[in-house]
Enzyme design. Structure first.
Site, PDB file in Angstrom:
ATOM      1  CB  SER A  20      -0.885  -0.001   1.251  1.00  0.00           C
ATOM      2  OG  SER A  20      -1.489   1.262   1.395  1.00  0.00           O
ATOM      3  CG  LEU A  21       1.237   3.402  -3.366  1.00  0.00           C
ATOM      4  CD1 LEU A  21       0.673   4.028  -4.630  1.00  0.00           C
ATOM      5  CD2 LEU A  21       2.758   3.296  -3.460  1.00  0.00           C
ATOM      6  CB  THR A  67      -7.657  -1.841   0.573  1.00  0.00           C
ATOM      7  OG1 THR A  67      -7.586  -2.052  -0.839  1.00  0.00           O
ATOM      8  CG2 THR A  67      -6.576  -2.649   1.268  1.00  0.00           C
ATOM      9  CE  LYS A  71     -11.825  -0.173  -1.334  1.00  0.00           C
ATOM     10  NZ  LYS A  71     -11.790   0.637  -2.546  1.00  0.00           N
ATOM     11  CG  ASN A  92     -12.354   4.496   0.929  1.00  0.00           C
ATOM     12  OD1 ASN A  92     -13.113   5.204   1.599  1.00  0.00           O
ATOM     13  ND2 ASN A  92     -11.495   5.001   0.068  1.00  0.00           N
ATOM     14  CG  ASP A 107     -12.049   4.617  -3.633  1.00  0.00           C
ATOM     15  OD1 ASP A 107     -10.961   5.144  -3.351  1.00  0.00           O
ATOM     16  OD2 ASP A 107     -12.235   3.383  -3.598  1.00  0.00           O
ATOM     17  CB  ALA A 132     -20.168  -1.022 -13.564  1.00  0.00           C
ATOM     18  N   GLY A 133     -17.074  -1.623 -11.630  1.00  0.00           N
ATOM     19  CA  GLY A 133     -16.548  -2.379 -10.490  1.00  0.00           C
ATOM     20  C   GLY A 133     -16.642  -1.491  -9.255  1.00  0.00           C
ATOM     21  CB  ALA A 135     -12.828   2.355  -8.562  1.00  0.00           C
ATOM     22  CG  ASN A 154     -18.687  -3.228 -16.219  1.00  0.00           C
ATOM     23  OD1 ASN A 154     -17.550  -2.784 -16.025  1.00  0.00           O
ATOM     24  ND2 ASN A 154     -19.138  -4.314 -15.616  1.00  0.00           N
TER      25      ASN A 154
HETATM   26  N1  LIG Z   1      -6.553   6.015  -8.364  1.00  0.00           N
HETATM   27  C1  LIG Z   1      -7.215   5.523  -7.335  1.00  0.00           C
HETATM   28  O1  LIG Z   1      -7.328   6.139  -6.276  1.00  0.00           O
HETATM   29  C2  LIG Z   1      -7.888   4.202  -7.466  1.00  0.00           C
HETATM   30  C3  LIG Z   1      -8.848   3.804  -6.523  1.00  0.00           C
HETATM   31  C4  LIG Z   1      -9.473   2.548  -6.686  1.00  0.00           C
HETATM   32  C5  LIG Z   1      -9.111   1.724  -7.748  1.00  0.00           C
HETATM   33  N2  LIG Z   1      -8.145   2.145  -8.626  1.00  0.00           N
HETATM   34  C6  LIG Z   1      -7.774   1.312  -9.782  1.00  0.00           C
HETATM   35  O2  LIG Z   1      -8.944   1.148 -10.564  1.00  0.00           O
HETATM   36  C7  LIG Z   1      -8.968  -0.128 -11.195  1.00  0.00           C
HETATM   37  C8  LIG Z   1     -10.297  -0.822 -10.867  1.00  0.00           C
HETATM   38  O3  LIG Z   1     -10.376  -1.031  -9.458  1.00  0.00           O
HETATM   39  P1  LIG Z   1     -11.697  -1.620  -8.757  1.00  0.00           P
HETATM   40  O4  LIG Z   1     -11.428  -1.626  -7.303  1.00  0.00           O
HETATM   41  O5  LIG Z   1     -12.905  -0.958  -9.278  1.00  0.00           O
HETATM   42  O6  LIG Z   1     -11.658  -3.153  -9.280  1.00  0.00           O
HETATM   43  P2  LIG Z   1     -12.880  -4.151  -9.511  1.00  0.00           P
HETATM   44  O7  LIG Z   1     -13.976  -3.882  -8.533  1.00  0.00           O
HETATM   45  O8  LIG Z   1     -12.271  -5.498  -9.583  1.00  0.00           O
HETATM   46  O9  LIG Z   1     -13.449  -3.751 -10.977  1.00  0.00           O
HETATM   47  C9  LIG Z   1     -12.679  -3.965 -12.129  1.00  0.00           C
HETATM   48  C10 LIG Z   1     -13.370  -3.301 -13.314  1.00  0.00           C
HETATM   49  O10 LIG Z   1     -12.530  -3.448 -14.475  1.00  0.00           O
HETATM   50  C11 LIG Z   1     -13.253  -4.179 -15.476  1.00  0.00           C
HETATM   51  N3  LIG Z   1     -12.315  -5.006 -16.234  1.00  0.00           N
HETATM   52  C12 LIG Z   1     -11.332  -5.797 -15.742  1.00  0.00           C
HETATM   53  N4  LIG Z   1     -10.658  -6.377 -16.748  1.00  0.00           N
HETATM   54  C13 LIG Z   1     -11.227  -5.957 -17.902  1.00  0.00           C
HETATM   55  C14 LIG Z   1     -10.975  -6.204 -19.272  1.00  0.00           C
HETATM   56  N5  LIG Z   1      -9.986  -7.010 -19.664  1.00  0.00           N
HETATM   57  N6  LIG Z   1     -11.745  -5.568 -20.185  1.00  0.00           N
HETATM   58  C15 LIG Z   1     -12.731  -4.729 -19.796  1.00  0.00           C
HETATM   59  N7  LIG Z   1     -13.026  -4.455 -18.522  1.00  0.00           N
HETATM   60  C16 LIG Z   1     -12.270  -5.058 -17.577  1.00  0.00           C
HETATM   61  C17 LIG Z   1     -14.291  -4.981 -14.717  1.00  0.00           C
HETATM   62  O11 LIG Z   1     -15.344  -5.381 -15.561  1.00  0.00           O
HETATM   63  P3  LIG Z   1     -16.323  -6.622 -15.145  1.00  0.00           P
HETATM   64  O12 LIG Z   1     -17.340  -6.021 -14.206  1.00  0.00           O
HETATM   65  O13 LIG Z   1     -16.909  -7.073 -16.412  1.00  0.00           O
HETATM   66  O14 LIG Z   1     -15.463  -7.648 -14.476  1.00  0.00           O
HETATM   67  C18 LIG Z   1     -14.714  -3.942 -13.678  1.00  0.00           C
HETATM   68  O15 LIG Z   1     -15.550  -2.960 -14.231  1.00  0.00           O
HETATM   69  C19 LIG Z   1      -7.729  -0.863 -10.669  1.00  0.00           C
HETATM   70  O16 LIG Z   1      -6.700  -0.728 -11.619  1.00  0.00           O
HETATM   71  C20 LIG Z   1      -7.363  -0.093  -9.397  1.00  0.00           C
HETATM   72  O17 LIG Z   1      -5.986  -0.139  -9.108  1.00  0.00           O
HETATM   73  C21 LIG Z   1      -7.554   3.367  -8.515  1.00  0.00           C
END
Ligand SMILES: NC(=O)c1ccc[n+]([C@@H]2O[C@H](COP(=O)([O-])OP(=O)(O)OC[C@H]3O[C@@H](n4cnc5c(N)ncnc54)[C@H](OP(=O)(O)O)[C@@H]3O)[C@@H](O)[C@H]2O)c1
Length: 289
Positions: A20-21, A67, A71, A92, A107, A132-133, A135, A154
């Protein structure tokens, strides 16, 4: 930093969590403001979550970030949950307010603030959200309150449609969900003001991937990719090269952290110091632009 008998403890629970950062970001912020706080990492396994939360209360831990994979599961152990976090179904950030544990989700707040602080207002705009995950959902809930129109695409289409339906009912705006096909993306991008990638596509080690073809991007588009490893994703590079305004995932990370920091300390977060700490840590981990 000197740890005293009065030092207040904050931390992060998750599994895995050791990379974690957040410790770097929050400890730099505490030091900057001379606050007698410390931030540590607690690896908590799924089947020990309840004990961890009960223990945090007994130990008078001031605040926690939460995290993966906790969550959603953590919600049932809290005394109160802020209404948007409850609607999103994720917490979170936890505040221990004199023994009452209150859950928040920063978030979505962080994503909107990242846009706003970089000169991008959502008010009256059309937002195209990819993902639509966890985040994506948080961004959709907060974004829906500001925008004129919201399109959620999505990979699992039904998730986008279900989320859009909930938001449409709640906010009564033009909000739709659809598939993440090249055809829909290209069409939607034609009259979108702001594009946010909230999928994990483009994340290391698949740095060369982007869902969006570079030829669909325009100079008058604003683009935020919430992926922060690499700091500049392929989508961000492509958007920059056509002259679009780009906001990096590091900005969202900083502002979600800033929102947690303010909940725990009641002090305005030193955002610049927090950003520097994140960038320093990413560079130590070998993450570059
Ligand atoms: N900058 C920040 O503060 C911050 C905060 C939170 C997260 N993040 C980043 O955001 C990203 C998503 O995080 P999350 O927590 O939302 O994860 P998550 O709940 O696992 O959701 C992943 C999302 O990505 C989609 N996805 C994954 N692989 C894919 C592919 N090959 N093609 C198309 N769609 C794909 C998933 O679609 P499906 O629903 O179809 O599986 C879902 O919408 C990660 O990279 C994470 O590190 C950044």
């Amino acid at each position: 930093m000197e740890i005293s008998g009065k030092t207040r403890v904050c931390g992060i629970i998750g599994d895995p969590v050791e990379h974690s950062l957040s410790p770097a970001m929050h400890n730099a912020a505490f030091q900057e403001l001379n606050l007698d706080f410390v931030y540590v990492v607690f690896r908590v396994r799924k089947d020990e979550l309840r004990e961890a939360i009960v223990g945090a209360k007994s130990l008078a831990i001031r605040g926690l970030n939460v995290t993966m994979p906790h969550k959603n599961a953590v919600m049932k152990y809290l005394d109160e949950i802020e209404s948007t976090a409850r609607a999103i179904g994720a917490v979170n950030t936890i505040l221990n307010d004199k023994g009452r544990l209150i859950g928040y989700d920063t978030d979505g707040i962080g994503a909107l603030k990242a846009l706003e602080e970089n000169g991008i207002s959502l008010n009256g705009k059309k937002l195209l959200l990819l993902g639509a995950g966890g985040a994506g959902k948080a961004i959709a809930f907060h974004g829906a309150q500001e925008v004129e129109e919201l399109k959620i695409l999505n990979r699992t289409t039904q998730k986008a449609k279900d989320l859009a339906e909930v938001l449409r009912k709640k906010f009564g705006k033009k909000i739709d969900g659809n598939s993440l096909s090249a055809k829909t993306m290209k069409k939607e991008l034609e009259d979108t003001d702001i594009l946010v990638n909230a999928t994990s596509v483009g994340m290391h080690p698949k740095d060369d991937q982007s869902l969006v073809d570079a030829s669909w991007l325009r100079p008058d588009l604003c683009v935020m990719d919430i992926v922060y490893n690499p700091i500049e994703t392929k989508l961000a590079k492509d958007a920059k090269s056509v002259g679009a305004k780009v906001v990096s995932g590091v900005e969202m990370l900083v502002y979600q952290g800033a929102a947690s920091f303010e909940i725990w300390t009641d002090h305005p977060a030193p955002v610049k110091v927090m950003r520097q700490a994140i960038l320093r840590k990413l560079s130590e981990l070998g993450v570059h632009h």
